[in-house]
Each structure stands twice: as C-alpha cells, then as structure tokens.
Design a protein around this motif. Sequence first.
Motif, mmCIF file in Angstrom:
data_model
loop_
_atom_site.group_PDB
_atom_site.id
_atom_site.type_symbol
_atom_site.label_atom_id
_atom_site.label_comp_id
_atom_site.label_asym_id
_atom_site.label_seq_id
_atom_site.Cartn_x
_atom_site.Cartn_y
_atom_site.Cartn_z
ATOM 1 N N HIS A 134 1.031 -1.367 -0.036
ATOM 2 C CA HIS A 134 0.041 0.142 0.156
ATOM 3 C C HIS A 134 1.021 1.205 0.049
ATOM 4 C CE1 HIS A 134 0.980 0.307 4.104
ATOM 5 N NE2 HIS A 134 0.710 -0.993 4.282
ATOM 6 N N HIS A 153 -5.360 7.054 0.692
ATOM 7 C CA HIS A 153 -4.684 5.660 1.146
ATOM 8 C C HIS A 153 -4.756 4.983 -0.110
ATOM 9 C CE1 HIS A 153 -3.802 1.742 3.002
ATOM 10 N NE2 HIS A 153 -4.581 1.264 1.964
ATOM 11 N N TRP A 190 -6.010 -1.554 -0.847
ATOM 12 C CA TRP A 190 -7.399 -2.195 -0.485
ATOM 13 C C TRP A 190 -7.399 -2.914 0.701
ATOM 14 C CZ3 TRP A 190 -9.033 -7.311 -2.065
ATOM 15 C CH2 TRP A 190 -8.347 -8.029 -2.553
ATOM 16 N N LYS A 191 -8.654 -3.388 0.946
ATOM 17 C CA LYS A 191 -8.747 -4.265 2.288
ATOM 18 C C LYS A 191 -9.279 -5.847 1.698
ATOM 19 C CE LYS A 191 -9.163 -1.281 6.148
ATOM 20 N NZ LYS A 191 -9.917 -0.658 7.132
ATOM 21 N N SER A 192 -8.294 -6.638 1.911
ATOM 22 C CA SER A 192 -8.899 -8.154 1.498
ATOM 23 C C SER A 192 -9.237 -8.836 2.535
ATOM 24 C CB SER A 192 -7.439 -8.828 0.796
ATOM 25 O OG SER A 192 -7.788 -10.077 0.633
ATOM 26 N N THR A 213 -6.038 -11.062 5.482
ATOM 27 C CA THR A 213 -5.425 -9.889 6.460
ATOM 28 C C THR A 213 -3.883 -10.027 6.551
ATOM 29 O OG1 THR A 213 -6.208 -11.182 8.475
ATOM 30 C CG2 THR A 213 -7.706 -9.471 7.570
ATOM 31 N N ASN A 263 -3.794 -9.460 -1.268
ATOM 32 C CA ASN A 263 -4.087 -8.383 -0.514
ATOM 33 C C ASN A 263 -3.393 -7.030 -1.064
ATOM 34 O OD1 ASN A 263 -1.975 -8.994 0.954
ATOM 35 N ND2 ASN A 263 -3.084 -9.560 2.630
ATOM 36 N N SER A 274 -8.942 1.118 -3.558
ATOM 37 C CA SER A 274 -10.219 1.207 -3.137
ATOM 38 C C SER A 274 -10.726 2.466 -2.429
ATOM 39 C CB SER A 274 -10.181 0.002 -1.966
ATOM 40 O OG SER A 274 -11.601 -0.095 -1.351
ATOM 41 N N LYS A 317 -16.552 -6.118 2.903
ATOM 42 C CA LYS A 317 -15.873 -7.334 3.520
ATOM 43 C C LYS A 317 -15.255 -8.173 2.614
ATOM 44 C CE LYS A 317 -17.805 -7.766 8.051
ATOM 45 N NZ LYS A 317 -18.979 -8.336 8.897
ATOM 46 N N GLY A 356 -14.123 -7.339 -0.102
ATOM 47 C CA GLY A 356 -12.905 -6.747 -0.855
ATOM 48 C C GLY A 356 -13.576 -5.763 -1.963
ATOM 49 N N GLN A 380 -2.091 -9.184 13.649
ATOM 50 C CA GLN A 380 -2.358 -7.672 13.433
ATOM 51 C C GLN A 380 -1.410 -7.037 14.116
ATOM 52 O OE1 GLN A 380 -4.853 -7.112 11.153
ATOM 53 N NE2 GLN A 380 -4.396 -9.238 10.909
ATOM 54 N N ASP A 383 -14.459 -16.879 4.169
ATOM 55 C CA ASP A 383 -13.832 -16.329 5.322
ATOM 56 C C ASP A 383 -14.521 -16.590 6.378
ATOM 57 O OD1 ASP A 383 -12.098 -14.462 6.562
ATOM 58 O OD2 ASP A 383 -13.186 -12.374 5.863
#
Lengths: 396, 396, 396
Positions: A85, A92, A95-97, A100, A123, A227, A320, A322, C30, C186
Amino acid sequence: MKKYSVIIGAIIGISAMSIHAKTYVLTDTQNNIEVGSWKTEGQNYTIEQQVLHGGKQEGSKVITITSPNGLTIALSPTRGMGLLHAEGNGVHLGWKSPVTELVNPAYINLDSRNGLGWLDGFNEMVVRCGYEWTGHPTTIDGQIYSLHGKAQNTPASYVVVEIDEKPPFAIHVKGLIKESTFKKTDLRTMTQLTYIPGETSFKLHDVLTNHADYGHDYQIIYHSNFSQPILEEGAKFLAPVSEVSPFNDYAKKGLKDWTTYLGSTKDFDEMVFNLKPLSDQNGNTIAALVNKDNNKGVAIEFNTKQLPVLTLWKNTDTLKQGYVTGIEPGTSYAYPVNIERAQKRVKQIEAGQSVSFDLTYSLLSDRSQVQKVENTIKQIQGSTTVKQVETPIAKE
Amino acid sequence: MKKYSVIIGAIIGISAMSIHAKTYVLTDTQNNIEVGSWKTEGQNYTIEQQVLHGGKQEGSKVITITSPNGLTIALSPTRGMGLLHAEGNGVHLGWKSPVTELVNPAYINLDSRNGLGWLDGFNEMVVRCGYEWTGHPTTIDGQIYSLHGKAQNTPASYVVVEIDEKPPFAIHVKGLIKESTFKKTDLRTMTQLTYIPGETSFKLHDVLTNHADYGHDYQIIYHSNFSQPILEEGAKFLAPVSEVSPFNDYAKKGLKDWTTYLGSTKDFDEMVFNLKPLSDQNGNTIAALVNKDNNKGVAIEFNTKQLPVLTLWKNTDTLKQGYVTGIEPGTSYAYPVNIERAQKRVKQIEAGQSVSFDLTYSLLSDRSQVQKVENTIKQIQGSTTVKQVETPIAKE
Amino acid sequence: MKKYSVIIGAIIGISAMSIHAKTYVLTDTQNNIEVGSWKTEGQNYTIEQQVLHGGKQEGSKVITITSPNGLTIALSPTRGMGLLHAEGNGVHLGWKSPVTELVNPAYINLDSRNGLGWLDGFNEMVVRCGYEWTGHPTTIDGQIYSLHGKAQNTPASYVVVEIDEKPPFAIHVKGLIKESTFKKTDLRTMTQLTYIPGETSFKLHDVLTNHADYGHDYQIIYHSNFSQPILEEGAKFLAPVSEVSPFNDYAKKGLKDWTTYLGSTKDFDEMVFNLKPLSDQNGNTIAALVNKDNNKGVAIEFNTKQLPVLTLWKNTDTLKQGYVTGIEPGTSYAYPVNIERAQKRVKQIEAGQSVSFDLTYSLLSDRSQVQKVENTIKQIQGSTTVKQVETPIAKE
C-alpha cells in the motif's frame, strides 16, 4: 537465526547508478546475507525492514519507506517485491482483502482449488502477475497453470536499498525474483521501486532477463488495486482507449457504464473489461481512477510498447468481500495462457535478452492534480472514438 | 529461535561404532535439538554447519567437511542429506544448475507442473531419488507420483556427526529421512556419509528400514551428477555392462556414441541410456566418468545385489541450461513407477526389514588413478560383449 | 527472529470473561506479536509454550498445561490449535502415529496423494476437521477437496492464554483459525480450550463466524482419537444411539460387534460406523471409550443440536500402524463433501453469523467414574433400541 550486520555504504557493482549511492544489501542468497530487522533514516525519510510473525505470515518481510511530507510506501520482499500500500495527503492507495495476513509463500499451494491458490494470499496494491505465465488458471497436458503465475509468491533472492547521494536523492529498492526451474525456465526479474522523498509519485522499473540459452514465453500483468477513499459510488475510470470489450458474458451488462463505479454492492462480484489503450507517439499513456468529487485519485503512467493492453477489474462488491478495482496494464489480458497464446498476446523473450517495464504511480489529492491527468488523457484520446465491442473476444 | 548448546562427546547408543567416537547431535526432533550454526575442528579437518538465509533457501542447512589435503564435501540436512558438491586436487565434483539456491522444501510443491516440482530445487551432486517411489512422474488413480519421489525434499529428522577416535579417524555424517504417512508408508532411511580426512574418496552407507508392519514397495536411484572440469567434449563414460538400450526414441540416435560425450551443445537436451551393469563374483562393480586427457575423473563403486541397474543421463546441453551427466546406480530405471512395476524392477521390503545401499565415490586427479579404474572395469567386463539394444525397453 | 516481551496482565477486550483474568497474548498477527518460548506458573499449574525444531517440525509450537494433581494437556497453535494429548492419573489420552513429528504445515501439501496430504501430519488426539469442508477427499470440477479440510493445517493467527482471577481459576487457551481466501471463504474460528487446574476434564468452546457478506457451507468433525491404555482387546464403545450403519462394505462384517474392540490386529485396517446419537431434552449427550476392566476410559460430552451425527472409527490395526479409535461428533459423517451435501448434512452459516461447538472431554480413571458415565448413557438410551442398518447409507 544468524543476523548479519548491516553493510553500510558498501559499493555494489550492480549498476552505474549505485556509484554515488549509499547501498544497503538486505538479502543476498549468493553470499548468505539476510539482514532481518533493519532501519535507516535521512533528513526527510525513514526506510525500515520488519520481519512479521505468527500465523501464515511467519517470516514475511516488509520494507516501509516513510517520507513525512510525501508518501509512505510498503512492499514485501517475501511476496515477490509486491507493493502492499501507499499513503499520502490523507489518501490511501491499496485495498482491504479478507486475507489480512501477509502470507509467507511457504504456506501457499498455488495449485490448490484447481489453480486458485494465489487467492489465499492476495491483498496487495500492486502484484506482478507473471512472468512465466499469467491469467486465469487452466490445465494443459495435466499441468496446472495457476492463477497469475508464480512471481508474487517467490521470495526475493537479492534485495538492496540504494539512496542516491546527489539530488534529488532518490531511494531505490531493488529485488530479484527468480523463476528458475531446471529444464523449464530461468526468467529473472530485477524489480525496482524508485521514490524521491517528498514526492507523491513513485516509479517501477523492472527488468526481466531470460537467463536461459533458449527463448521463452513470458507474460506480465501489473495488477494495481485501489479502493476507498478514491473508489466510491460515482468514482470514474479514465484512460485513452480505442476499444473496450467485456471479458465475459457477465460483464456485458456493465458495458454501457464501464467508466463509472458503483458503491459497494451486494452480489456484484466482479466485472472485467478488456481495453486497447491509446498512447502518444512515444507509446506513453496514462490511466486513472478518480473519486466522485474529482479531488482524489491515482494515476498510472505506462508505455504501450512495453505493456500493450489494459485490463479493468471492477470488483465493487461489499467492503468485507473486498471492495476494489484493478487497473492492470499488461502484455496480456486475464484469459488463460492458452487463449492468450492463441490470440497472439503471449510474448517471447530470446536467450539472454532483457525487457523492461516502467510504470509511474501518482497519488492525486486535489482537483488540479486530477484535472491535469484528465487533460493528458483527453489529449491522447484526441478525436478517437471508443469502440464498444459487445461480444467478449474469448470464452474461457 | 532457541539454540541448544552443542553436546560434545556425548555417547549416543545408535551403533557400536559410536562407542569410540566423538558424537555431535545437530538435529534430533524427538528431543527437540537443533544446533543451527556449528563448527568443530580436528588436526586435518573442519566440519561446519551453516544455516542459509534469503529467498527460497531460508533456513536451509549445509554441513561442510573440509580436509586441506583431501576433499571438501558439502551436504544438506534440509534437502534429504543430499550431497551438494565435493572438491579436491583442483577437481570439482558436481554441476551448475540454473537453480542457484539451496531451496528449502517448504517452498517446493512436488506435484506442480504435473509432478515435476522436484526440478525447482535440483542442483545437487548426489540426490537420493526414492524411496517410496522414483522415476518420471505419472498419475495413477488420480494420485501424482512426482518426479523422483520425496526423500530429497524431506528435512532430516535426526542428524549426527561422529568422529572416530581411533585410526583412520573416519568422520561419519548420519541423517535420518522419514517417509512416514499414516496408512501409507513408514520408510525410514538412515543415510551415512563416511569420509577419512586426507583421502580423495568418500562412502555412502544408507540403511532403509520399513518401520511399518506391512511390506512395502521401494525404489531408489542414486542420481550422481558431474560436470566440468571432468565432463567435456571427448570425455568418456566407463562401466562394465552387458547391455545398453536407449531410454526413448530420442536417445536412439546417440546409441552408437553412448560412451563418449559432446561439449556443451545447443538443443542437445538430454539422452538417457539404460545399462545392465556387470560385476565381480561379489556383485561389486564400478562406473566412471573420465575427461578427454584421462587425467581427471570420478568413479562410483556400488554393488549390483543392492543396485542392479544403471542409468546414464547425458545432459550435454549448454552451460547455462546445466551441462551435466548423471551416473545413476539404482534398483530402477527412470521410467514411471507403473512401468517399473510392470517390468519387475520395483522392490519389496518386508515389515521391519532393512536393506543397505553402499557406494564409494572417488575423485581421480591423475592418469594413474584413472588407469587403475579403467583396469578394474576391463577386468569385470572381461570378454563379455556389450549388447546394443536399438529399441527402448519401454514407452512412457 | 525478533522476540517480543510478554504482555503480562494486559486487558484485551475480546470478551467479558477476560476482565478478571490475567491475559497473555502469545501470537497476534495484526500487531505482529509472536512470543515464542514462554512460561507462566501458578499455585497448581504451569503453562508453557515451546518452539520445536528440526525435520518437518521446524517452527511448530506447543502449549502445554501441567496441573500436578490433574491433567497435562498439550496443544499446537501451529497445527490449528489441535490437541496433541492429555494425561492424568496414569491414563494417557491420545495415540501413537507413525508420523512422529509435529509437522509444520509449511511442509504439508494437502492435495498430495489425490487429496490425502493430511495423513502426512496426522497424529493428534483431537483434530478439528473442517470448517470449509471435511470428509474423505473428492475432486469436483477439477478442485481437490482434500481429506478433512484445512483448519488443522492452518497456523493460528491469534493465540491468547487467559487465567481467571477468581474461583475456579480456569485457564483458557484461545486460538483463532482463519480460513480466508479472497472470493471463496472467510470462515474464522475462535477455538477455546478451558481447563480448571486439578480437574480431570477439559472443555472446548469453538465459535465459528462467517466473516463474509455471503452465506457459506460449513462442516465440522471433532476427530477425537484414543489408544492404549484404554483401547485394548475387550474395550468398549458406549453411546446412546438410535441407529448404527457401516460406512462401507468392509465395515459390514464388523457390524455385529460394533461396540467392542479387538486388540491390535494385523490386516484389520479400519472399520467405520455411522451413528445417530440420542440425547436428553436439551440435546446433550455423551460417548465414551472404556477399557476391558471398566476402570479406565474417556468420555466426550457434546450437544446434538450443534453436532448431530457421530462417527466411530475403529482402527485396531497393529501398534506401529497406529492402534487407535476415533470418536467423532460432527455435523457430517466422513463421506466426501458431495455425498454429505446430497444427503443434506452440509450446514449453512449466514453472513456475519456465528455457531458454537461445545465439547467436554473427561478422563476416567476408576470404576466409579466409568460407572457414572455408563449410567448417564443408559439413561439417555432409555428403552430405545439400536437399529442396525446393514447397508451403507452411501457409496464413495
């Protein structure tokens, strides 16, 4: 695990560029150098390598360049020098896959799910899909050609950070990705990210070399994914193109609105469009994603002599799942290799030959920056109309 | 990573041999011992274990025995105790593969490319191809029998270095390779390399034990690979044999010159010949590769009761592709397991039974050493003529 | 490898339960926390995490809870929080597999042997077989659904040990297993083992959450495996059931003796029986394995609303092959997913929904404990007769 002390200021004879550069070798398999955690700081930048732990990211490495007034850019040597990223001016890129973790390729089986194992790690913001093959998976003579090839799941064999000692004091992160299999292939790609602290753009300069004594096929797609906050309902895709066609029957119904985006939409899944980019007389072109208010965006400059086709991946499903769009300059569309070969988009690289791929990614954070990109695109588009082909050019 | 202190001089009750030996346990999964970087020195030898880092070799271990007036021998516990290379008197044993890293099996999928994943790591001098199966890949009832089996891509569960305390002060490096799969197989091979410092030969003594309560198939090929400076245009292969046949149609055209080598030759690819080795009354025999001038070579002694067949792999392609020849004593030829089974070369090992494989590799560095090997070969060959079979004995 | 200092007493807002608990985060992807070797002690317990090395267990972690007057319980974050074994009052729960190492999933290819790669690592007492799919392998549209799914070969992304600060001072080991694949699934399972020091039982409380925005199939089998000293000739299986049927034709011949066990028996291989468990009005039920003398055993309490079916796996082959029986409460029998789906045993979990699975394992070490379990089972069975169905309900 043995930690090697950092080699500061060593002159590595890789290129003329490094003669006036501080050079930090972070990984070198030939000399068994692996620096692990590492950090260096300059007047207006920090560069840091971190080793991640736990779960499927055990041992994955991340290099982060931070420039307080410019960008923060993260990339991963463990995952094929992929760009995770970038961020700057409150925008930003990435993206959010649902994936994680930064999955160590040791935990990935690319052949799983009949060639979809790549999805267990996907991701990143920029993924190099190639180079031995790319595209949707297919099985030919019993061999699975897994989704988007192997480069992204290949840990770099050599990683070096070079910091130029004269203006504009550019930072170069180079990483060597070897696709070397006895009897089959010896494609080696020296990837390079160049960033000048304080700026809001960065460049990729990748050199693919066929190290073998025989010619070989290659394919590459620069799968560049963005995203929020740029992607939103009413966001636009901009690029000078002569033709657009739906990737498959499902994308047909999105053809009329192919340049605009929906918000996150349940059951949307993905629509893919094959584009024929136009360029200036030197082959240079640019594609962009712009938000609804025309004050945030990202632009990708590339050259159609290097990357002649462009795929637009609209994955405006729920957050959620993606919520993401891919702007994907490449030598190929995303069809399986056998279709790409039949349609003459698979390239050949002769023994010993090198080919380069140059891309510039720019973060746009105000209306004037967006306007400037739009103007360039309009100029290249000129009076050429965009031909909308209704029927997919191939069937998987 | 927890490092355990080296256990010096501990007496391990593995074999009578160790009673008068210094014993260094480098790996022991049952007792969670993993020494990592390690070194010991004697009067005329050094033994060192190094842990490699970076790229796909992250975590791979190499044990190197160095004897100043004898040989330097490197082997890898991580890659099935495979022998990487040996060197002495200016002669290098081994070869250069386009695969330059010592790939940790965590990064290898043996089933990839329809069973050719083994090629992603192949660069060793001696590879044990087995023991559950070996040979070219095939798919039977949906199961891929991947190229040359799993042993080489199995990290050793137990590694010990023993140094005899009485003349000739032999060094033994033992490594246990477990092919243990619930319901399927429990073949455990205690490999052993023995080297007497100062000498220019070394021995392998491998004991395969069927630890299960049921009999099981096994196959083994000692894939022994050599290149420059021995392999060159005019180099010769020498072995007492009763019969030679081409592995496939392509090798037919090389049949008349099967004992001599070309220099590195574009588009040569590989020719493989199936040999029936002759032996003395005890089953002992010897095969050798000798350079053009008859002053450099390598000889492999083995026993035809243990290893009844011999494969000659001539891969005299270009240097970059891997200019190499394989001398491969085995229980099987390199055909897929179903062909080997049909032709009765797949062996059976009963429950609890052990079988041994003994090979001696000798580096030849002058004319008289070469001559001596030639004489032995002539003596075993005697008056038996070599039958040249024109047609491959099997079709893949 | 960077070691993070242990966070002692940190309050993690995961659940209300942890408010009055000492909390030790051992893994947190995380936040890039990975504690590695770790130990804590209380008045009547020790909890320790150990990192294993060597062979295919390189990097595998084991958490061991030791309670001098109660149980010793070992589980592995690296292998999906699987329970390795438990022990107390001289009774061992678990079994001996020919697979002796705690194999790091990096060394496992679940798709190998046409979907039987799971067998390369199987040696645990309790394996969670699921959650995306479970059962015998099958190939649908080119995709291998490998034996018993992926959860057990997924390293935990988050591991925390919580020790309650008020009576009964329960110890909770939680571990998060993510089955996250872009576009596909997921499913995230927060597993939890709860143990009260001094006791001879422990509980599992697993919460499976569908983190995606779409409903998804799930299956789960709690593959719970026991051997000596409980399993022996004359040992008995006890459970309230309404029906028993043989899994396949081979199990037919064992139908009449389905509740009793043979000693270790050459060529027995395995017999599997499909059971329909009865329960009390709340769905609670219990199954048990009891030795011949009725003074040693293990009981599993579960709820048929959560886990409606029960598989009995009798693998009373020789000791070396793995003399073991599996008591397997589940949502499914062990048929391939397509059969389970056709027979309506594959469950659906809606977007955002969670489902819980609760099991209590009790070690029985005297006649009265065994008797108590027998009484409970008799009470639930009541006057219901056990229907013996001769024909397997499905054919693989």
